[in-house]
Scaffold this motif. Sequence first.
Motif, PDB file in Angstrom:
ATOM      1  N   ASP A 183       6.378   5.225  -2.579  1.00  0.00           N
ATOM      2  CA  ASP A 183       7.223   5.833  -1.567  1.00  0.00           C
ATOM      3  C   ASP A 183       8.625   5.387  -1.967  1.00  0.00           C
TER       4      ASP A 183
ATOM      5  N   THR B 286      10.104   2.376  -0.036  1.00  0.00           N
ATOM      6  CA  THR B 286       9.380   1.136  -0.339  1.00  0.00           C
ATOM      7  C   THR B 286       9.804   0.600  -1.691  1.00  0.00           C
TER       8      THR B 286
ATOM      9  N   THR C  23       0.825  -1.209   0.000  1.00  0.00           N
ATOM     10  CA  THR C  23       0.000   0.000   0.000  1.00  0.00           C
ATOM     11  C   THR C  23       0.857   1.256   0.000  1.00  0.00           C
ATOM     12  N   THR C  24       2.168   1.099   0.255  1.00  0.00           N
ATOM     13  CA  THR C  24       3.051   2.264   0.257  1.00  0.00           C
ATOM     14  C   THR C  24       3.921   2.315  -1.009  1.00  0.00           C
TER      15      THR C  24
END
Length: 184
Positions: free
Chosen positions: A164, A167, A160-161
Amino acid sequence: MSDKLLLVGLDFECSGSSHDKHVPIQLGLVAENVCYKSNIGGWDWNKHEWDDAAYNVHHICKADLKDDPPVSIVDGDMAYWLWNVTRGYQRMNVVPVGWNVGSYDMPYITKWMPLLRSLLSYRSVDLNALVFMLDGHNGKSWKDWKRAAKQYANEFIDETTRHDALTDAKAALFEFGFLRKQLA
């Protein structure tokens, strides 16, 4: 100095996709299972462009960057961090890994982060090259391999990240490992 290769997961999030108009706003690095991430602020938005399409990908607001360190400070901090992590490695063996890392991320590093650039090889591992090599292998297209590599990495990161920078830098190393096994 060791001849051993050190793969460095590397990812930028930027204010847009043009090296001429846009600037880096977040950088993530992973080397030797150690992570570093920084937002990059201090930009004059009257000089540098902001692309709302990029915001729709990374969800970093200009206002969120207002108090973050400028690129020159991030360059020094990240270079010092990487220098400590890579002691004993030859510079040419400290190789960035990621999707489009050579053509997208490294030009931003060359332009904005000369200290960090001085510690990284001019060689890079672009994960797209690996999925293109696998195109047709086991009846899968390159897009299937890219999707499979990302799904594999998602087992180890918080998907979900995605987008980023840290990530995506972590994911790049897992994706590389997955694709490398397919080529063996």
